[in-house]
Write a protein that holds these residues in place. Structure first.
Motif, short mmCIF file in Angstrom:
data_model
loop_
_atom_site.label_atom_id
_atom_site.label_comp_id
_atom_site.label_asym_id
_atom_site.label_seq_id
_atom_site.Cartn_x
_atom_site.Cartn_y
_atom_site.Cartn_z
N GLU A 190 0.83 -1.21 0.00
CA GLU A 190 0.00 0.00 0.00
C GLU A 190 0.86 1.25 0.00
N LEU A 191 1.94 1.23 0.76
CA LEU A 191 2.83 2.39 0.80
C LEU A 191 3.44 2.64 -0.58
N ASP A 245 0.03 -4.20 11.94
CA ASP A 245 -1.22 -3.71 11.36
C ASP A 245 -2.37 -4.38 12.10
N ARG A 300 5.41 3.83 10.73
CA ARG A 300 5.03 5.03 11.49
C ARG A 300 6.21 5.99 11.54
N ALA A 353 0.72 -8.10 7.97
CA ALA A 353 1.28 -6.83 7.50
C ALA A 353 1.82 -5.99 8.66
N GLN A 354 2.61 -5.01 8.28
CA GLN A 354 3.12 -4.03 9.23
C GLN A 354 2.81 -2.65 8.70
N ARG A 355 2.66 -1.72 9.60
CA ARG A 355 2.51 -0.32 9.22
C ARG A 355 3.82 0.40 9.51
N ASP A 411 -5.36 -4.59 11.38
CA ASP A 411 -6.34 -5.18 10.48
C ASP A 411 -5.83 -6.40 9.73
N ARG A 459 8.34 0.34 12.59
CA ARG A 459 7.32 -0.60 12.11
C ARG A 459 6.43 -0.98 13.28
#
Length: 103
Positions: free
Chosen positions: A2-3, A32, A42, A38-40, A34, A29
Motif C-alpha cells: 500500500e505504501l 497492522d 510510522r 502486514a506491518q505499518r 487489520d 514498524r
C-alpha cells in the motif's frame, strides 16, 4: 504494498528504503491491527523533525527564488498553485482503489 502504491513506486523500492529509514530513526514498524501478516510504517519524532527541516529549507529557497517577483506575479502563482493542488486532490480521489472485501 500500500505504501508503494501511495508513493507511486515499485514495492521493491519501499522494501529497500524502509530499513534504511528505520535504521536512521526516522520510521518504525508497528503491527497492522487489520492484517496480522502486514506491518505499518510510522513516522518517529526524529522523522517529523527531519520533515520540518526539509520544509523549512524549501520555504527559504522558495522565498529567495521569488524575492524579485512582483506582488501581482505572486498572487497569480498562488492562485494557479492552489488550482493545481485542488486538481491533484480531485484526481487522486477519483483514482483511489475500491476497498477490498474481506472473507
Amino acid at each position: 504494498g500500500e505504501l508503494a502504491q501511495r508513493l507511486g513506486v515499485e514495492a521493491s523500492h519501499v522494501t529497500r528504503t524502509v530499513p534504511q529509514l528505520e535504521k536512521a530513526g526516522y520510521v518504525s514498524r508497528v503491527p497492522d491491527p487489520d492484517d496480522r501478516r502486514a506491518q505499518r510504517i510510522r513516522l518517529t519524532q526524529e522523522g517529523r523533525r527531519a520533515i520540518d527541516r526539509i520544509r523549512e529549507a524549501g520555504a527559504r529557497g522558495m522565498q529567495s527564488a521569488l524575492a524579485h517577483w512582483s506582488p501581482e506575479d505572486l498572487r497569480q502563482l498562488a492562485t494557479l498553485f492552489h488550482r493545481m493542488a485542488d486538481d491533484f486532490v480531485a484526481y487522486a480521489a477519483d483514482e483511489e482503489p475500491e476497498p477490498r472485501a474481506t472473507a
